[in-house]
Design a protein around this motif. Structure first.
Motif, PDB file in Angstrom:
ATOM      1  N   GLY A  18       0.821  -1.211   0.000  1.00 24.23           N
ATOM      2  CA  GLY A  18       0.000   0.000   0.000  1.00 24.23           C
ATOM      3  C   GLY A  18       0.852   1.257   0.000  1.00 24.23           C
ATOM      4  O   GLY A  18       1.988   1.249   0.483  1.00 24.23           O
ATOM      5  N   TYR A  19       0.295   2.311  -0.596  1.00 29.03           N
ATOM      6  CA  TYR A  19       0.898   3.660  -0.564  1.00 29.03           C
ATOM      7  C   TYR A  19      -0.194   4.566  -0.047  1.00 29.03           C
ATOM      8  O   TYR A  19      -1.285   4.643  -0.658  1.00 29.03           O
TER       9      TYR A  19
ATOM     10  N   TYR B 299      -5.099   3.486   1.733  1.00 28.12           N
ATOM     11  CA  TYR B 299      -3.961   3.004   0.972  1.00 28.12           C
ATOM     12  C   TYR B 299      -4.349   2.698  -0.465  1.00 28.12           C
ATOM     13  O   TYR B 299      -5.315   1.970  -0.711  1.00 28.12           O
ATOM     14  N   LYS B 300      -3.582   3.248  -1.401  1.00 25.28           N
ATOM     15  CA  LYS B 300      -3.659   2.841  -2.807  1.00 25.28           C
ATOM     16  C   LYS B 300      -2.995   1.463  -2.863  1.00 25.28           C
ATOM     17  O   LYS B 300      -1.899   1.275  -2.302  1.00 25.28           O
ATOM     18  N   LYS B 301      -3.632   0.481  -3.513  1.00 28.72           N
ATOM     19  CA  LYS B 301      -3.096  -0.883  -3.512  1.00 28.72           C
ATOM     20  C   LYS B 301      -2.091  -1.118  -4.635  1.00 28.72           C
ATOM     21  O   LYS B 301      -2.328  -0.713  -5.777  1.00 28.72           O
ATOM     22  N   ILE B 302      -1.002  -1.778  -4.297  1.00 32.01           N
ATOM     23  CA  ILE B 302       0.061  -2.114  -5.248  1.00 32.01           C
ATOM     24  C   ILE B 302       0.258  -3.631  -5.189  1.00 32.01           C
ATOM     25  O   ILE B 302       0.929  -4.149  -4.300  1.00 32.01           O
ATOM     26  N   PRO B 303      -0.373  -4.368  -6.131  1.00 35.62           N
ATOM     27  CA  PRO B 303      -0.255  -5.830  -6.083  1.00 35.62           C
ATOM     28  C   PRO B 303       1.103  -6.323  -6.596  1.00 35.62           C
ATOM     29  O   PRO B 303       1.658  -5.750  -7.539  1.00 35.62           O
TER      30      PRO B 303
ATOM     31  N   HIS C 218       6.408  -2.155   7.000  1.00 34.17           N
ATOM     32  CA  HIS C 218       6.780  -1.744   5.649  1.00 34.17           C
ATOM     33  C   HIS C 218       7.771  -2.772   5.109  1.00 34.17           C
ATOM     34  O   HIS C 218       8.476  -3.431   5.875  1.00 34.17           O
ATOM     35  N   VAL C 219       7.830  -2.882   3.776  1.00 32.44           N
ATOM     36  CA  VAL C 219       8.642  -3.938   3.200  1.00 32.44           C
ATOM     37  C   VAL C 219       9.292  -3.484   1.888  1.00 32.44           C
ATOM     38  O   VAL C 219       8.722  -2.681   1.152  1.00 32.44           O
TER      39      VAL C 219
ATOM     40  N   SER D 279       4.432   6.233  -5.131  1.00 31.98           N
ATOM     41  CA  SER D 279       3.022   5.810  -5.212  1.00 31.98           C
ATOM     42  C   SER D 279       2.820   4.558  -6.063  1.00 31.98           C
ATOM     43  O   SER D 279       1.823   3.858  -5.909  1.00 31.98           O
ATOM     44  N   ASP D 280       3.750   4.257  -6.961  1.00 32.24           N
ATOM     45  CA  ASP D 280       3.634   3.043  -7.781  1.00 32.24           C
ATOM     46  C   ASP D 280       4.463   1.887  -7.221  1.00 32.24           C
ATOM     47  O   ASP D 280       4.595   0.851  -7.864  1.00 32.24           O
TER      48      ASP D 280
END
Lengths: 161, 161, 161
Positions: free
Chosen positions: A72-73, A81-85, A111-112, B117-118
């Motif tokens: 997430g961001y 959170y904007k999702k980042i798969p 965080h990772v 963000s990405d």
């Protein structure tokens, strides 16, 4: 009747982690090694461990690998959170976080940074991830307390001292 | 007269951090949770905390988010850091470092990996950064000392044991 | 005769690390600062230190810089690490890992995120790396034991609790 009971049980069992833990230091601070197994989901499993162990102020770091993850961001505009798969096998280059109490229960904040097969990296807030083949977490609990409180302005609960 | 004094005072106050700290373990090693607030500058604030608390050999890790940061990459040719500006909201995926004594005062040495963000990442030596909305630092002080000494050949002070 | 002895000795001396260590906390847990010097190879040197010091369950984090490194990405198909060479000066943004006993000797497991001159990052499992000009490791040993066991299915030894 017994069959019916079993079917109901199987429906209820959604997920069983096979993560194991070992207390490697039992002093003023307690240090645990937590070894996750193939398929274990990290956030849910670590939260369950924290609640069962009634962990106080806790920090952890980990290395290992995931088969997939959802990062997430934090987007201030939507207060979420904007999702980042991440849909590929990745090395867990560093997973770091803390555990504090929020509304009476343990809340993981982690965080990772993940590494792909060419060494390129992707990272964010950890929403969830599945371990493959292992995740080696070293977790240290201090005797103090950390508490999160809701923050309507920001949209996420922050630690308040 | 009083007005003049106030104006002078306001000119002198350049920056007031609202970071808070809590001692969560008070043993042979001391562990602090340090929670930075919106707008706090990290390096200056952590250095002030280290000097006020007279921290001995110290290590820390942190996660959170920055509104902006100035990173560095050490350039041997000029014996200084090449500056890498980050002018966007980023997740602090990992901030890690140590604190040692240099010329009688605390010196922070920290490196950071930031997430956009990405999910793409950028990182370097931390020159400065502003927190938004939070930075959660867990800092552990050991009873020993670490000292840095100037190294003219390299151009930066190194820890000498 | 003496000349011959010297030549033989010089042939045998392949590599001498000039890393130094200092015990900064000598309690239930032992914390060491380990400062690597220019040219030191990290994995071999840290393994030698772990064996000499007979380290029990250990975790570490580090920051610094490398002149070059060989990273790995575990490839399940070949049950080995795909090699990712890094042939440029890089900041060590975070090096994190653990030390466990495998077949009677210390085995380092470390992952790393490296930063290039433009702030871009590359990372993976650390196979080897050469320090330039410094690497500052903070290493904490707990009194418990961690052991790795061979896992033929996966192809790498995993920690078993």
């Amino acid at each position: 009747m017994r069959m019916h009971y079993c079917q109901q049980l199987l429906t209820e069992i959604k997920y069983v982690a096979i993560m194991k833990s070992k207390l490697i230091n039992d002093g003023e601070q307690k240090t645990f090694a937590i070894i996750f197994d193939q398929g274990d989901e990290v956030v849910e499993t670590l939260t369950a461990f924290a609640n069962q162990t009634k962990l106080k102020a806790t920090q952890f770091t980990a290395i290992g690998a995931f088969s997939d993850a959802m990062l997430g961001y934090f987007d201030f505009a939507i207060k979420d959170y904007k999702k980042i798969p991440v849909n590929e096998q990745v090395e867990v280059l560093i997973l770091a976080g803390d555990i504090a109490i929020y509304e009476g229960k343990a809340k993981i904040h982690a965080h990772v940074v993940l590494g792909k097969s060419d060494g390129s990296t992707i990272g964010g807030h950890l929403l969830y991830a599945h371990v493959n083949p292992t995740l080696e977490v070293i977790l240290t609990e201090s005797p103090g307390y950390l508490k999160r409180k809701s923050n309507e302005l920001i949209g996420i609960p922050l630690i308040e001292l």
